[in-house]
Design a protein around this motif. Structure first.
Motif, PDB file in Angstrom:
ATOM      1  N   ALA A  50      11.297  27.234  66.803  1.00 26.42           N
ATOM      2  CA  ALA A  50      10.844  27.107  65.246  1.00 26.42           C
ATOM      3  C   ALA A  50      10.588  25.802  64.548  1.00 26.42           C
ATOM      4  N   TYR A  51       9.655  25.793  63.751  1.00 25.08           N
ATOM      5  CA  TYR A  51      10.588  24.388  63.420  1.00 25.08           C
ATOM      6  C   TYR A  51      11.270  24.905  61.317  1.00 25.08           C
ATOM      7  N   SER A  52      12.315  23.652  60.933  1.00 21.70           N
ATOM      8  CA  SER A  52      12.889  24.450  59.703  1.00 21.70           C
ATOM      9  C   SER A  52      12.458  23.258  59.295  1.00 21.70           C
ATOM     10  N   SER A  53      13.288  23.459  57.519  1.00 25.73           N
ATOM     11  CA  SER A  53      13.000  23.466  56.329  1.00 25.73           C
ATOM     12  C   SER A  53      13.803  21.779  56.955  1.00 25.73           C
ATOM     13  N   CYS A  54      13.727  20.963  55.777  1.00 27.17           N
ATOM     14  CA  CYS A  54      13.986  19.490  55.904  1.00 27.17           C
ATOM     15  C   CYS A  54      13.860  19.119  53.762  1.00 27.17           C
ATOM     16  N   SER A  55      14.685  18.409  54.057  1.00 26.53           N
ATOM     17  CA  SER A  55      14.699  18.163  52.219  1.00 26.53           C
ATOM     18  C   SER A  55      14.247  16.090  51.988  1.00 26.53           C
ATOM     19  N   SER A  56      13.534  16.666  51.269  1.00 29.77           N
ATOM     20  CA  SER A  56      13.521  15.179  50.707  1.00 29.77           C
ATOM     21  C   SER A  56      15.031  14.514  50.455  1.00 29.77           C
ATOM     22  N   LYS A  57      15.176  13.325  50.470  1.00 26.03           N
ATOM     23  CA  LYS A  57      15.818  12.253  49.526  1.00 26.03           C
ATOM     24  C   LYS A  57      15.544  11.671  47.648  1.00 26.03           C
ATOM     25  N   GLY A  58      14.397  11.944  48.548  1.00 33.35           N
ATOM     26  CA  GLY A  58      13.061  11.531  47.114  1.00 33.35           C
ATOM     27  C   GLY A  58      12.855   9.872  47.152  1.00 33.35           C
ATOM     28  N   THR A  59      13.002   9.455  48.144  1.00 35.22           N
ATOM     29  CA  THR A  59      12.590   7.706  49.017  1.00 35.22           C
ATOM     30  C   THR A  59      10.777   8.100  48.882  1.00 35.22           C
ATOM     31  N   ILE A  60      10.132   8.564  49.350  1.00 36.46           N
ATOM     32  CA  ILE A  60       8.748   8.180  49.682  1.00 36.46           C
ATOM     33  C   ILE A  60       8.595   8.540  48.321  1.00 36.46           C
ATOM     34  N   GLU A  61       8.596   9.733  46.883  1.00 32.62           N
ATOM     35  CA  GLU A  61       8.411  10.226  45.466  1.00 32.62           C
ATOM     36  C   GLU A  61       9.037   8.512  43.968  1.00 32.62           C
ATOM     37  N   SER A  62      10.586   7.954  45.127  1.00 30.25           N
ATOM     38  CA  SER A  62      10.400   6.598  44.112  1.00 30.25           C
ATOM     39  C   SER A  62       9.529   5.386  44.401  1.00 30.25           C
ATOM     40  N   LYS A  63       9.175   5.554  46.033  1.00 30.05           N
ATOM     41  CA  LYS A  63       8.107   4.148  46.485  1.00 30.05           C
ATOM     42  C   LYS A  63       7.202   4.646  45.952  1.00 30.05           C
ATOM     43  N   LEU A  64       6.315   5.976  46.424  1.00 32.96           N
ATOM     44  CA  LEU A  64       5.135   5.608  45.472  1.00 32.96           C
ATOM     45  C   LEU A  64       4.931   4.604  43.963  1.00 32.96           C
ATOM     46  N   ALA A  65       6.093   5.354  43.144  1.00 38.72           N
ATOM     47  CA  ALA A  65       6.094   4.880  41.713  1.00 38.72           C
ATOM     48  C   ALA A  65       6.163   3.761  41.875  1.00 38.72           C
ATOM     49  N   GLU A  66       7.009   2.849  42.578  1.00 39.57           N
ATOM     50  CA  GLU A  66       7.741   1.597  43.096  1.00 39.57           C
ATOM     51  C   GLU A  66       5.932   0.708  42.917  1.00 39.57           C
ATOM     52  N   LEU A  67       5.618   1.361  44.077  1.00 44.11           N
ATOM     53  CA  LEU A  67       4.069   0.359  44.132  1.00 44.11           C
ATOM     54  C   LEU A  67       3.355   0.360  43.282  1.00 44.11           C
ATOM     55  N   VAL A  68       2.885   1.170  42.206  1.00 44.81           N
ATOM     56  CA  VAL A  68       2.055   1.857  41.391  1.00 44.81           C
ATOM     57  C   VAL A  68       2.198   0.454  40.463  1.00 44.81           C
ATOM     58  N   LYS A  69       3.530   0.834  39.802  1.00 44.94           N
ATOM     59  CA  LYS A  69       4.282  -0.703  39.110  1.00 44.94           C
ATOM     60  C   LYS A  69       4.135  -2.464  39.744  1.00 44.94           C
ATOM     61  N   ALA A  70       4.391  -2.409  40.402  1.00 46.72           N
ATOM     62  CA  ALA A  70       3.817  -3.230  40.979  1.00 46.72           C
ATOM     63  C   ALA A  70       2.339  -4.236  41.838  1.00 46.72           C
ATOM     64  N   ARG A  71       1.506  -3.100  41.793  1.00 41.15           N
ATOM     65  CA  ARG A  71       0.403  -3.528  41.864  1.00 41.15           C
ATOM     66  C   ARG A  71      -0.505  -3.494  40.627  1.00 41.15           C
ATOM     67  N   LEU A  72       0.209  -2.878  39.561  1.00 39.07           N
ATOM     68  CA  LEU A  72      -0.490  -3.002  37.972  1.00 39.07           C
ATOM     69  C   LEU A  72       0.163  -3.959  37.411  1.00 39.07           C
ATOM     70  N   SER A  73       1.642  -4.812  37.761  1.00 39.16           N
ATOM     71  CA  SER A  73       1.724  -5.284  36.995  1.00 39.16           C
ATOM     72  C   SER A  73       1.493  -6.303  36.653  1.00 39.16           C
ATOM     73  N   ARG A  74       0.668  -6.751  38.427  1.00 40.67           N
ATOM     74  CA  ARG A  74      -0.369  -8.294  38.929  1.00 40.67           C
ATOM     75  C   ARG A  74      -0.991  -8.494  37.936  1.00 40.67           C
TER      76      ARG A  74
END
Length: 186
Positions: free
Chosen positions: A162-186
């Protein structure tokens, strides 16, 4: 005696419900927040909750500007977009199947799925990942909030269990925001 019977009934009922849910080895359905309360009379009650709370990141760009680039942001991380809701500005993938890496990055950088004899389980397990982001105005002129929920379940690739749950380390969430900021700051 009556309290003992009631307590045993609650424990057996909860165990049966849990064992029925864990017996399947098929791909999981990501569970959305739910709460169930079981009353034990004068013994009190038991409340169980499931689900996730999204990470919210404030960005100094309008919701429309952020929304326009979100598909390319997901693509740059390596998450194929299967769901886009223009009206609610929600984007993501509810059942992305992967193993070992997300893009070029080991899964253990993003998820904690426990450890096995060979190291972090996230780096060797079959993973079903759900990543959903929502973009809304922040209330400050020209700013917005990106809320992202990451949920994952994993199982060993070599065994049918059976599948078991994993927990997020918050890296995907913060990476999305970092990329948005980097892309829109150009």
């Amino acid at each position: 005696m009556r309290y003992t019977v009631l307590l045993c009934t609650l424990v057996v009922g909860t165990a049966c419900a849990a064992s029925g849910a864990a017996s399947t080895a098929s791909a999981p359905t990501i569970v959305r927040p739910a709460t169930q309360t079981i009353s034990g009379g004068s013994l009190g009650s038991l409340t169980m909750s499931t689900g996730s709370i999204g990470d919210a990141v404030h960005v100094p760009y309008s919701a429309d500007a952020v929304w326009r680039i979100m598909p390319s942001i997901f693509d740059s991380i390596g998450i194929p977009v299967t769901e886009i809701n223009q009206a609610n500005k929600t984007i993501g993938n509810r059942a992305f199947k992967t193993r070992t890496r997300l893009g070029k990055v080991p899964m253990s950088k993003f998820l904690d799925c426990g450890t096995a004899q060979i190291g972090a389980s996230a780096d060797s397990y079959d993973i079903v990942l759900s990543v959903l982001s929502n973009v809304v105005p922040d209330g400050v002129a020209g700013a917005s909030v990106i809320s992202t929920i990451v949920e994952a379940q994993a199982r060993p690739a070599a065994f049918n269990q059976a599948y078991s749950s994993c927990s997020s380390k918050g890296t995907i969430e913060s990476k999305l925001a970092e990329l948005v900021k980097a892309r829109l700051s150009r």
